[in-house]
Design a protein around this motif. Structure first.
Motif, PDB file in Angstrom:
ATOM      1  N   THR A 154      -5.019  -7.974   0.566  1.00 29.24           N
ATOM      2  CA  THR A 154      -3.916  -9.076  -0.906  1.00 29.24           C
ATOM      3  C   THR A 154      -3.574  -9.355  -0.992  1.00 29.24           C
ATOM      4  OG1 THR A 154      -2.943  -6.608  -0.416  1.00 29.24           O
ATOM      5  CG2 THR A 154      -1.510  -8.034  -1.563  1.00 29.24           C
ATOM      6  N   GLN A 155      -4.167 -11.151  -1.185  1.00 30.57           N
ATOM      7  CA  GLN A 155      -4.059 -12.073  -1.725  1.00 30.57           C
ATOM      8  C   GLN A 155      -2.244 -12.859  -2.647  1.00 30.57           C
ATOM      9  OE1 GLN A 155      -7.419 -13.234  -3.455  1.00 30.57           O
ATOM     10  NE2 GLN A 155      -8.403 -13.516  -1.507  1.00 30.57           N
ATOM     11  N   GLU A 182       0.844 -15.092  -8.611  1.00 38.07           N
ATOM     12  CA  GLU A 182      -0.532 -13.565  -8.884  1.00 38.07           C
ATOM     13  C   GLU A 182      -0.785 -12.857  -7.283  1.00 38.07           C
ATOM     14  OE1 GLU A 182      -5.219 -13.337 -10.323  1.00 38.07           O
ATOM     15  OE2 GLU A 182      -4.358 -15.473 -10.153  1.00 38.07           O
ATOM     16  N   ILE A 183      -0.906 -11.708  -7.893  1.00 34.27           N
ATOM     17  CA  ILE A 183      -1.070 -10.598  -6.629  1.00 34.27           C
ATOM     18  C   ILE A 183      -1.947 -10.189  -6.428  1.00 34.27           C
ATOM     19  CG2 ILE A 183      -0.214  -9.112  -5.093  1.00 34.27           C
ATOM     20  CD1 ILE A 183       2.329 -10.036  -5.940  1.00 34.27           C
ATOM     21  N   ARG A 184      -2.829 -10.823  -6.469  1.00 35.89           N
ATOM     22  CA  ARG A 184      -4.511 -10.385  -6.101  1.00 35.89           C
ATOM     23  C   ARG A 184      -4.784  -9.044  -5.803  1.00 35.89           C
ATOM     24  NH1 ARG A 184      -8.135 -15.975  -6.926  1.00 35.89           N
ATOM     25  NH2 ARG A 184      -6.558 -16.614  -8.571  1.00 35.89           N
ATOM     26  N   ARG A 185      -5.939  -8.164  -5.657  1.00 35.70           N
ATOM     27  CA  ARG A 185      -6.174  -7.034  -4.682  1.00 35.70           C
ATOM     28  C   ARG A 185      -7.878  -7.159  -4.590  1.00 35.70           C
ATOM     29  NH1 ARG A 185      -4.242  -2.720  -3.000  1.00 35.70           N
ATOM     30  NH2 ARG A 185      -2.856  -3.575  -2.122  1.00 35.70           N
ATOM     31  N   TRP A 229       0.809  -1.133   0.002  1.00 33.99           N
ATOM     32  CA  TRP A 229       0.092   0.332   0.132  1.00 33.99           C
ATOM     33  C   TRP A 229       0.738   1.193   0.193  1.00 33.99           C
ATOM     34  CZ3 TRP A 229      -4.853   0.714  -1.128  1.00 33.99           C
ATOM     35  CH2 TRP A 229      -5.528   2.309  -0.851  1.00 33.99           C
ATOM     36  N   GLU A 230       0.953   2.358  -0.974  1.00 35.58           N
ATOM     37  CA  GLU A 230       1.205   3.142  -0.850  1.00 35.58           C
ATOM     38  C   GLU A 230       0.445   4.332  -1.213  1.00 35.58           C
ATOM     39  OE1 GLU A 230       5.194   3.608  -1.953  1.00 35.58           O
ATOM     40  OE2 GLU A 230       5.404   2.475  -3.227  1.00 35.58           O
ATOM     41  N   ALA A 231      -0.018   5.478  -1.033  1.00 34.74           N
ATOM     42  CA  ALA A 231      -1.091   5.865  -1.130  1.00 34.74           C
ATOM     43  C   ALA A 231      -1.916   6.921  -0.160  1.00 34.74           C
ATOM     44  CB  ALA A 231      -2.753   5.217  -0.661  1.00 34.74           C
ATOM     45  N   ASN A 232      -2.322   8.254  -1.051  1.00 35.89           N
ATOM     46  CA  ASN A 232      -2.802   9.163  -0.411  1.00 35.89           C
ATOM     47  C   ASN A 232      -3.925   9.002  -0.396  1.00 35.89           C
ATOM     48  OD1 ASN A 232      -2.696  10.305  -2.577  1.00 35.89           O
ATOM     49  ND2 ASN A 232      -1.287  11.022  -2.506  1.00 35.89           N
ATOM     50  N   ASN A 233      -4.650   9.897  -0.281  1.00 28.69           N
ATOM     51  CA  ASN A 233      -7.061  10.058  -0.543  1.00 28.69           C
ATOM     52  C   ASN A 233      -7.044  10.629  -2.177  1.00 28.69           C
ATOM     53  OD1 ASN A 233      -6.455  13.163  -0.812  1.00 28.69           O
ATOM     54  ND2 ASN A 233      -6.778  13.264   1.161  1.00 28.69           N
ATOM     55  N   ASN A 234      -5.818  10.689  -3.122  1.00 30.45           N
ATOM     56  CA  ASN A 234      -6.342  10.513  -4.204  1.00 30.45           C
ATOM     57  C   ASN A 234      -5.607   9.643  -5.302  1.00 30.45           C
ATOM     58  OD1 ASN A 234      -6.563  14.151  -4.615  1.00 30.45           O
ATOM     59  ND2 ASN A 234      -5.437  13.593  -3.090  1.00 30.45           N
ATOM     60  N   ALA A 235      -4.467   8.729  -4.664  1.00 29.37           N
ATOM     61  CA  ALA A 235      -4.711   7.591  -5.785  1.00 29.37           C
ATOM     62  C   ALA A 235      -3.432   6.357  -4.977  1.00 29.37           C
ATOM     63  CB  ALA A 235      -2.989   7.944  -6.652  1.00 29.37           C
ATOM     64  N   ALA A 236      -3.783   5.214  -5.514  1.00 23.84           N
ATOM     65  CA  ALA A 236      -2.932   4.019  -4.813  1.00 23.84           C
ATOM     66  C   ALA A 236      -2.187   3.182  -5.584  1.00 23.84           C
ATOM     67  CB  ALA A 236      -4.526   3.370  -3.832  1.00 23.84           C
ATOM     68  N   ALA A 237      -0.700   2.688  -5.460  1.00 22.33           N
ATOM     69  CA  ALA A 237      -0.581   2.038  -5.584  1.00 22.33           C
ATOM     70  C   ALA A 237      -0.348   0.358  -4.699  1.00 22.33           C
ATOM     71  CB  ALA A 237       0.696   2.266  -6.371  1.00 22.33           C
ATOM     72  N   PHE A 238       0.313  -0.945  -5.248  1.00 22.83           N
ATOM     73  CA  PHE A 238       0.637  -1.504  -4.676  1.00 22.83           C
ATOM     74  C   PHE A 238       1.257  -2.361  -5.826  1.00 22.83           C
ATOM     75  CE2 PHE A 238      -3.257  -4.178  -6.594  1.00 22.83           C
ATOM     76  CZ  PHE A 238      -3.465  -5.057  -6.969  1.00 22.83           C
TER      77      PHE A 238
END
Length: 453
Positions: free
Chosen positions: A306-307, A321-324, A235-244
């Motif tokens: 996150t799986q 595989e990495i699922r969200r 989790w890298e995020a703020n209230n505008n964008a997020a990424a894994f």
């Protein structure tokens, strides 16, 4: 994390990695519980705690109060070389709430961005400790599911509330390096896929050789050496964008690098993949999925799932595989699907997705070169440490996460637009002034020993 972390010493305190232990402030780790769950829904609570990374701590002489590191410079009389510095200097305990704005309640951790105590503190990074309170908690992620709740409603453009796993030593390097007397209890031994060179101590000695203070930060700099390891950004995020983003490395465990092995002269010459293979819904073409009032509504708390699937559905198989998934308001929300021509309309990370993404976006596929999912899965099998932080970005203003990046590229080109924040946002002095009350809250962390489809 991405890119090089200028965050690691951004306080106005004399912060530094140290290896001796000071006695001015008692080190008391804030308690934080987490759960181990089964697919049947049975969960067991685990007693844990968090420890502050040693880069934020006061570093002073072993026999007094003289700073060994002030601003972005070492005291060369105390630290003429790495080994002498480790012998002369002590790392002290932390006032978690008063100095660093770190608080815990039950299973909830709050990280304040700015804390104005006797000195101004900017950001923080903590690690989850085991119940013995002397080692980091290690997680083996293959064929498992990791879940947590997060509140990013108070985290705007230019900020990053991050939760991730790094292949650190459980004891912080205490047993490997005799000059490290502090260990995990004092937050030593950090490493990640950027091979950060702004760490003050690596492998038990000070990183003083070739140390150069940063021109745009009063408190940080870089030395000759870096500290590399596999990293999984959950989790890298703020209230505008997020990424894994998974970031594999060609080395095994925490490894000190120098020169090109750190990526010093070429971004992709290092032993780790600095870009990783990211899944950011906005960047992948769904601009209405994540944000205020959107499918995942960032004005409210939500659950991140996150799986980590393996090739044979066992804990000994290769990561495939990495699922969200998300859960909000009692509703399970499937991750957004890719809507970019040339990339299959998937909603998870696989080696095939990564290869297609790199090709379409015109990015270097260092992910595959450094081992891909199989490579980082090997680290998951051995055990990784949970890291949580809040930071701003002196290197690239966090535009790589939440805006158009690089700013010189056409924003309509595939992969350039990553969020709604302006390209003028994220300048750290502005962020630290305008977002002084920002914070992130992580809570209800649990790991399920097998993936529930």
């Amino acid at each position: 994390m991405f890119p090089f972390k200028a965050l690691l010493a951004l306080t106005t305190l004399a912060v530094a990695y140290a290896q001796q232990v000071g006695t001015q402030t008692a080190e008391v780790h804030p308690k934080l519980s987490w759960e181990t769950c089964t697919t049947s829904g049975t969960c067991t609570s685990n007693a844990g705690s968090v420890v502050l990374d040693s880069n934020w701590r006061w570093l002073h002489t072993t026999s007094g109060y003289t700073n060994c590191y002030t601003g972005n410079e070492w005291d060369t009389s105390l630290c003429p070389d790495g080994a002498t510095c480790a012998a002369n200097c002590a790392l002290d305990g932390a006032d978690y709430t008063g100095t660093y704005g770190i608080t815990t309640t039950g299973n909830s951790l709050k990280l304040n961005f700015i804390t104005n105590g006797a000195n101004k503190n900017v950001g923080s990074r903590v690690y989850l400790m085991n119940n013995a309170d002397t080692e980091y908690q290690e997680f083996k992620l293959l064929n498992s599911e990791f879940t947590f709740d997060v509140d990013v409603s108070n985290l705007g453009c230019g900020l990053n509330g991050a939760l991730y796993f790094s292949e650190m030593d459980a004891d912080g390097g205490l047993s490997k390096y005799p000059t490290n007397k502090a260990g995990a209890k004092y937050g030593t031994g950090y490493c990640d896929s950027q091979c950060p060179r702004d760490l003050k101590f690596i492998n038990g000695v000070a990183n003083v050789e070739g140390w150069t203070g940063d021109s745009n930060s009063a408190n940080s700099g870089t030395g000759e050496y870096g500290s590399c390891c596999n990293e999984m950004d959950i989790w890298e995020a703020n209230n505008n964008a997020a990424a894994f983003t998974p970031h594999p490395c060609s080395v095994d465990g925490q490894t000190r690098c120098e020169g090109d092995d750190c990526g010093a002269t070429s971004r992709y010459s290092g032993v780790c993949d600095p870009d990783g293979c990211d899944f950011n819904s906005f960047r992948m073409g769904d601009t209405s999925f994540y944000g205020a009032g959107l499918t995942v509504d960032t004005t409210k708390v939500f659950t991140v799932v996150t799986q980590f699937l393996t090739s044979d559905n066992t804990t000994t198989g290769s990561l495939s595989e990495i699922r969200r998934l998300y859960v909000q308001g009692g509703k399970v929300i499937q991750n957004s699907q890719v809507a970019i021509a040339g990339i299959d309309p998937v909603n998870s990370i696989t080696d095939n997705f990564c290869a297609q993404q790199k090709t379409v976006f015109g990015d270097t596929n260092d992910f595959a070169s450094k081992g891909g999912l199989k490579g980082i899965g090997a680290a998951f099998a051995k055990g990784v440490v949970l890291v949580m932080s809040v930071w701003d970005d002196y290197a690239a203003n966090m535009l790589w996460l939440d805006s158009d990046y690089p700013t010189t590229a056409d924003a309509s080109a595939p992969g350039v637009a990553r969020g709604t924040c302006a390209t003028t946002s994220g300048n750290p002095p502005d962020v630290e002034s305008q977002e002084a009350n920002a914070s992130v809250i992580f809570s209800a962390m649990n790991i399920n020993s097998s993936v529930s489809e």
